[in-house]
Design a protein around this motif. Structure first.
Motif, short mmCIF file in Angstrom:
data_model
loop_
_atom_site.label_atom_id
_atom_site.label_comp_id
_atom_site.label_asym_id
_atom_site.label_seq_id
_atom_site.Cartn_x
_atom_site.Cartn_y
_atom_site.Cartn_z
N GLY A 87 0.79 -1.02 0.21
CA GLY A 87 0.18 0.08 0.03
C GLY A 87 0.88 1.33 -0.03
O GLY A 87 0.56 2.46 -0.97
N SER A 102 2.92 1.24 -3.56
CA SER A 102 1.53 2.38 -4.33
C SER A 102 1.45 3.61 -3.89
O SER A 102 1.18 4.18 -5.15
N ASP A 103 1.47 3.81 -3.11
CA ASP A 103 1.44 5.69 -2.61
C ASP A 103 2.55 5.57 -3.54
O ASP A 103 2.27 7.37 -4.07
N ARG A 113 -0.77 4.61 -10.66
CA ARG A 113 -0.59 2.90 -10.02
C ARG A 113 -0.60 1.75 -10.82
O ARG A 113 -0.66 0.12 -10.00
N THR A 115 -7.04 0.36 -4.18
CA THR A 115 -6.90 1.79 -4.05
C THR A 115 -7.37 2.95 -5.34
O THR A 115 -7.61 4.05 -4.38
N SER A 138 -10.96 5.43 -4.42
CA SER A 138 -10.14 6.46 -3.71
C SER A 138 -9.45 7.25 -4.10
O SER A 138 -9.24 8.45 -3.80
N ASP A 139 -8.78 7.04 -5.23
CA ASP A 139 -8.15 7.76 -6.06
C ASP A 139 -9.31 8.84 -7.38
O ASP A 139 -9.19 10.02 -7.08
N VAL A 190 -11.38 7.56 3.55
CA VAL A 190 -10.23 8.20 2.81
C VAL A 190 -10.39 9.50 2.76
O VAL A 190 -9.40 10.73 2.64
N ALA A 227 -4.30 7.39 0.38
CA ALA A 227 -5.29 5.95 0.06
C ALA A 227 -4.14 4.60 0.05
O ALA A 227 -5.49 3.86 0.33
N GLY A 228 -2.98 4.47 0.03
CA GLY A 228 -2.88 3.80 -0.72
C GLY A 228 -3.00 2.55 0.98
O GLY A 228 -2.81 1.12 0.70
N TYR A 249 -4.28 2.94 3.20
CA TYR A 249 -5.77 2.45 3.66
C TYR A 249 -5.67 1.16 3.24
O TYR A 249 -6.12 0.67 3.72
N THR A 250 -5.52 1.34 2.05
CA THR A 250 -6.79 -0.23 1.38
C THR A 250 -4.85 -0.95 1.80
O THR A 250 -5.76 -2.05 1.93
#
Length: 439
Positions: A55, A58-59, A68, A121, A124-125, A343, A360-361, A363-364
């Protein structure tokens, strides 16, 4: 729709090991029930570490590359890992067979995580609102349900004969579906993000994974949602793992596994839009609580079907499973669509904001680690109940008469235990407050 198509392959990976792997170990490879449970549980320990790390990575990739999708390419190889997992050499049984399956399960979980974390994710983006997130996840849930349904019906049907070669052929067929849908998902993510627009990365790509986890865990609403979903995922995957035992030893007809899986998953095809309409009128929190309560009640009601036996028992079980399937659709839709809500609230200045926008990443990653834990703990809990009851394992083609204690454990593990687990999920979910706040 193209984005949601990636969930077809995800549905296959979630369903097949969850439904068949425990039974494959105990009744085809002669692995003792307790060791079989550990074989499914221990690989998930890797997931608990890997998912949050992926995660955060990924961010960082979103900051560096503006998307991502790089990690998602691993999804193309996931099918190969599943084929290897179900292609155990004929000389291996018991402990060595469990080691073979467990090692390939680790490889498959790693590939799945690299695909799943950035894929989820994406929602969330997106620059969309509360109800639009539900709509995105409704499409995803419909495709996920098709994947779950096709795999849940096809896999037991293809392996009904019980031979090792049957499991290999099943895995080969479904692996093709997984590879194709992974390619479709890559295109779908690109098109969806370009069409909706995405939040600009905050540039804070240097945070450690541990710092990202602390940031996410401080969010009270997110913490309640995660703990609730841990018990929800444990319950639903216990149900999947226990179903083949229920049909084989209670109704003495393994062919019923495919039928009941179809009845469990098919309702989601129409329940998704209905739950979406519910969300618009009453909110996601009430829908999720209702779904959890109905699933817990359904778990207890399955005991009635077992006690009746024969055709009446099968009929009652079928009706209960349909109701549980409608509840399952709500569990998936509401829980997953609430993660982007948390998020978004954090990034808007909610409880998780701490010196910058939420990650976000991260969190995911924590969310998918929780999901992976539930997929392992559920079968493990059931295997532990079987072991306590003295369940006797066997090889392919061998039918063993189980002692009365094992039959009692089999029923308790399929009814009372999941009801108690889902009650715990509901208790945690009631502590989620985001839907109660003014819009």
């Amino acid at each position: 729709a193209a984005y949601a198509g990636g969930s077809l392959g995800m549905g296959v990976w979630v369903t097949v090991p969850g439904l068949l792997l425990l039974y494959f170990l105990t009744d085809v490879l002669a692995v003792p029930a307790f060791l079989a449970g550990l074989t499914l549980l221990l690989p998930k320990v890797v997931d608990i570490v890997v998912h949050p790390f992926l995660g955060s990575r990924s961010d960082r990739e979103a900051v560096r590359f503006g998307h991502r999708r790089r990690m998602m390419r691993s999804g193309v190889l996931l099918g190969a890992a599943m084929v290897a997992m179900f292609s155990v050499p004929s000389a291996l049984t018991g402990g060595p067979a469990a080691l073979w399956v467990g090692c390939w399960f680790v490889v498959g979980n790693l590939l799945f995580a690299r695909f799943q974390v950035p894929y989820l994710t994406t929602a969330s983006d997106l620059l969309v609102g509360y109800h639009e997130r539900t709509r995105v996840f409704m499409f995803r849930m419909l495709c996920l349900t098709v994947g779950l349904l096709c795999a849940g019906v096809a896999a037991p049907a293809l392996t009904a004969a019980g031979g090792r070669d049957d499991y290999t052929r099943m895995a080969l067929l479904l692996a093709t579906v997984m590879a194709v849908t992974s390619v479709v998902a890559l295109s779908g993510v690109r098109r969806l993000t370009e069409g909706c627009g995405v939040r600009a990365p905050d540039g804070a790509g240097g945070h450690s994974t541990l710092a990202d986890l602390r940031l996410a865990w401080r969010d009270r609403d997110y913490r309640a949602l995660v703990l609730s979903y841990l018990f929800t995922g444990t319950t639903t995957h216990l149900f999947l793992a226990a179903l083949p035992y229920f049909t084989e030893y209670v109704f003495e007809d393994s062919g019923l596994t495919a039928l009941l899986m179809g009845l469990f998953l098919a309702p989601a095809l129409f329940a998704g839009p209905l739950w979406t309409a519910w969300s618009r009128r009453f909110g996601k929190q009430r829908g999720l609580l209702l779904s959890q309560a109905a699933f817990a009640a359904g778990s207890l009601a399955l005991l009635l079907g077992a006690l009746l036996g024969g055709v009446p028992g099968i009929a009652v079980t079928a009706v209960v499973v349909v109701v549980m399937g409608v509840s399952f659709a709500g569990l998936q839709l509401f829980a997953f669509s609430m993660v982007p809500d948390v998020v978004a609230a954090a990034e808007a200045g909610g409880s998780a904001k701490a010196g910058g926008s939420a990650k976000a990443g991260a969190y995911t990653g924590l969310w998918t680690a929780t999901e992976a834990t539930g997929t392992a703990v559920g079968p493990y809990v059931y295997s532990a109940v079987l072991a306590l009851g003295g369940f006797v394992s066997s090889t392919a083609g061998e039918h063993v008469a189980q002692p009365g204690s094992a039959m009692t454990a089999l029923l308790v593990g399929f009814t009372a235990v999941p009801a108690a687990l889902m009650a715990a999920a509901l208790w945690f979910q009631r502590r989620y407050t985001l839907d109660r706040r003014p819009a």
